[in-house]
Design a protein around this motif. Structure first.
Motif, short mmCIF file in Angstrom:
data_model
loop_
_atom_site.label_atom_id
_atom_site.label_comp_id
_atom_site.label_asym_id
_atom_site.label_seq_id
_atom_site.Cartn_x
_atom_site.Cartn_y
_atom_site.Cartn_z
N LEU A 191 14.10 -0.48 4.55
CA LEU A 191 14.74 0.52 3.69
C LEU A 191 14.75 0.03 2.25
CD1 LEU A 191 17.81 1.74 5.78
CD2 LEU A 191 15.59 2.87 5.48
N ASP A 192 14.35 0.92 1.34
CA ASP A 192 14.35 0.60 -0.09
C ASP A 192 15.28 1.59 -0.82
OD1 ASP A 192 13.84 -0.06 -2.69
OD2 ASP A 192 11.68 0.34 -2.66
N GLU A 193 14.81 2.83 -1.00
CA GLU A 193 15.61 3.82 -1.74
C GLU A 193 16.94 4.15 -1.05
OE1 GLU A 193 12.29 3.90 -1.30
OE2 GLU A 193 11.31 5.36 -2.62
N SER A 194 17.10 3.81 0.24
CA SER A 194 18.37 4.07 0.95
C SER A 194 19.44 3.05 0.62
CB SER A 194 18.17 4.03 2.47
OG SER A 194 17.30 5.03 2.90
N VAL A 233 3.34 -1.18 4.03
CA VAL A 233 2.98 0.19 3.64
C VAL A 233 4.26 0.95 3.28
CG1 VAL A 233 0.81 0.25 4.94
CG2 VAL A 233 2.89 1.02 6.05
N ASP A 234 4.24 1.58 2.12
CA ASP A 234 5.45 2.18 1.56
C ASP A 234 5.24 3.67 1.35
OD1 ASP A 234 7.74 2.80 0.20
OD2 ASP A 234 7.43 1.42 -1.48
N ALA A 235 6.00 4.49 2.10
CA ALA A 235 5.83 5.95 2.00
C ALA A 235 6.74 6.57 0.94
CB ALA A 235 6.08 6.59 3.35
N ASN A 236 7.62 5.79 0.33
CA ASN A 236 8.51 6.32 -0.71
C ASN A 236 9.13 7.67 -0.32
OD1 ASN A 236 6.35 4.65 -2.68
ND2 ASN A 236 8.50 4.41 -3.19
N GLN A 237 9.66 7.78 0.89
CA GLN A 237 10.38 8.96 1.39
C GLN A 237 9.46 10.16 1.66
OE1 GLN A 237 14.19 9.76 -0.74
NE2 GLN A 237 13.42 8.38 -2.32
N ILE A 243 15.10 -5.86 -1.53
CA ILE A 243 16.01 -6.28 -2.59
C ILE A 243 15.34 -6.03 -3.94
CG2 ILE A 243 17.27 -8.27 -3.58
CD1 ILE A 243 18.24 -7.48 -0.76
N LYS A 244 16.04 -5.29 -4.80
CA LYS A 244 15.55 -5.04 -6.16
C LYS A 244 16.72 -5.24 -7.11
CE LYS A 244 11.79 -1.82 -5.34
NZ LYS A 244 11.39 -0.42 -5.14
N VAL A 245 16.49 -6.05 -8.12
CA VAL A 245 17.57 -6.39 -9.06
C VAL A 245 18.05 -5.15 -9.81
CG1 VAL A 245 18.04 -7.65 -11.20
CG2 VAL A 245 16.88 -8.80 -9.30
N LEU A 265 6.73 -0.96 7.72
CA LEU A 265 6.67 0.41 7.18
C LEU A 265 7.94 0.63 6.36
CD1 LEU A 265 5.75 3.37 6.95
CD2 LEU A 265 6.63 3.76 9.26
N GLU A 266 7.73 0.89 5.06
CA GLU A 266 8.87 0.97 4.14
C GLU A 266 9.22 2.42 3.82
OE1 GLU A 266 8.35 -1.80 0.91
OE2 GLU A 266 9.52 -0.55 -0.46
N GLN A 267 10.48 2.73 3.89
CA GLN A 267 11.09 4.00 3.48
C GLN A 267 10.24 5.22 3.80
OE1 GLN A 267 14.32 3.61 1.79
NE2 GLN A 267 14.45 5.67 2.58
N LEU A 285 0.85 -1.19 0.00
CA LEU A 285 0.00 0.00 0.00
C LEU A 285 0.88 1.24 0.00
CD1 LEU A 285 -2.78 1.31 0.30
CD2 LEU A 285 -2.70 0.80 2.74
N LYS A 286 0.70 2.07 -1.03
CA LYS A 286 1.49 3.30 -1.13
C LYS A 286 0.88 4.37 -0.23
CE LYS A 286 4.48 1.88 -4.20
NZ LYS A 286 5.86 1.62 -3.81
N ILE A 287 1.72 4.93 0.66
CA ILE A 287 1.28 6.05 1.49
C ILE A 287 2.33 7.17 1.33
CG2 ILE A 287 -0.07 4.65 3.10
CD1 ILE A 287 2.34 4.78 5.04
MG LIG Z 1 9.55 0.77 -2.06
#
Ligand SMILES: [Mg+2]
Length: 389
Positions: A249-252, A198-202, A273-275, A224-226, A171-173
């Protein structure tokens, strides 16, 4: 067995729906989605395939920069190198486009790495899982992505996810704290058993993230993601001490060095993890292994890659033992791609191909027509400046 040539196919894949995050629109139904397919041939006649999915609202790489990096910088540098010397291939690519604070042009490098890993499997007649000494699995569970502006839309999407058999929701927040909480609360009510990421994308400040996290504890989300800016590891560490909700942490985190810093700062509980962002399968595997050894959980993600990127990422996620539903949402958003067998979601799961390397097979005719359509001359609009401006 050495690299003899590299072909680059930039295409725009048709999309079923728009896609936005707190950083803005990352996919547009009318404009389509930028993807770059790469074919590497060897002097023994084998072909390996890789995919880059640049998403300029998510990170700095664009379709044009991926094509330029591969055609004008990597192609000549890695021609003639053995496909089994992936270490050298990365060193040569890093010499061509050096690192800044983090690895330079990782999404372009990921396409080359993916194609070489595909070749290593094909040349040794093994599926990727076997190359990594792990078990080949035939399916992967996906999370259902919800990125909406209203509670009503969120309820509708959560019902769709439940009916379609998804066991996870991404879920994007990060848009507006108050509305975000209401959206999360209602999604949880509709599909309480789903793994809720739930992903706040910074999208939050530390203060906002602290307030939101207390509400998320009451609602009961799984991670709770990023929540904060990619560079703010200290903020994430402070938030982590404040809340019981696991922080991912994703974008970090793009490189093994970033994982090491996250460990040092105790900035999170899980790493995404993203390729593509990690510069390919081999570096994503390194990041995953370091993070696991440090006691972090791993989450699987992507940038809405098509079937090729989805299959490659899925094999890696299985080999890293990622068991929660993964965020590989290409099939939700893409109408078509140049695959002979397209990733198809049934009961929230995608069937994975058995075959040497990634196991993906190209539909060359489809790739050719998508490539030609993408390269058609387009009307260029010029800004007209009125007098006085
Ligand atoms: Mg993300």
């Amino acid at each position: 067995m050495n690299i003899s040539s590299i072909d680059v196919y930039p295409v725009t894949l048709p999309m079923k729906q728009n896609f936005s995050t707190s950083r803005g629109q990352v996919g547009n139904k009318n404009a389509g989605a930028p993807h770059v397919y790469v074919r590497i041939r060897t002097d023994e006649g084998l072909c390996g395939w890789g995919e880059a999915r640049p998403s300029p609202r998510w990170s700095y790489e664009t379709l044009e920069s991926v094509v330029s990096a591969i055609r004008n910088y990597f192609d000549e540098a890695i021609e003639g190198v053995s496909i089994f010397n992936l270490e050298k291939i990365h060193t040569l690519m890093d010499q061509q486009i050096a690192s800044g604070l983090t690895r330079g042009q990782p999404i372009a490098k990921a396409a080359i790495d993916m194609a070489v890993m595909d070749l290593i499997g094909k040349a040794t007649k093994q599926p990727l899982s076997q190359v990594w000494f792990s078990e080949q699995k035939d399916k992967i569970a996906l999370s259902y992505l919800i990125s909406v502006k209203t509670v009503e839309e969120a309820i509708e999407k959560a019902e769709e996810a439940k009916v379609a058999g998804y066991t996870g929701i991404d879920l994007k927040i990060g848009f507006d704290p108050k509305r975000d909480i209401e959206i999360v609360r209602n999604v949880k009510k509709v599909h309480p058993d789903a793994f809720l990421r739930v992903d706040a994308n910074q999208g939050y400040s530390l203060k906002e993230a602290m307030q939101v996290s207390k509400k998320l504890e009451e609602i009961g989300v799984d991670v709770l993601e990023q929540p904060l800016a990619a560079s703010d590891l200290l903020g994430h560490a402070e938030l982590r001490k404040y809340t019981e909700i696991p922080i991912a942490l994703d974008e970090s985190v793009w490189t093994p060095a970033d994982v090491a810093r996250a460990i040092e700062f105790r900035a999170c509980d899980a790493i995404v993890i993203k390729v593509t962002k990690m510069g390919g399968l081999s570096n994503a595997k390194n990041c995953g292994e370091i993070a696991k050894a440090a006691g972090f959980d791993l989450l699987g993600g992507g940038l809405t890659e098509s079937s090729l990127g989805l299959y490659a990422s899925s094999h890696l996620f299985h080999s890293l033992n990622i068991t929660t539903p993964v965020d590989l949402n290409g099939p939700m958003f893409l109408q078509d791609d140049p695959s002979k067998i397209k990733a198809n979601v049934e009961n929230g799961q995608v069937k994975l191909p058995f075959g040497n390397g990634i196991g993906w097979e190209v539909d060359l005719e489809k790739l050719g027509s998508l490539h030609t359509a993408h390269n058609k001359p387009r009307t260029i609009t010029t800004k007209v400046f009125r007098e006085g401006y």
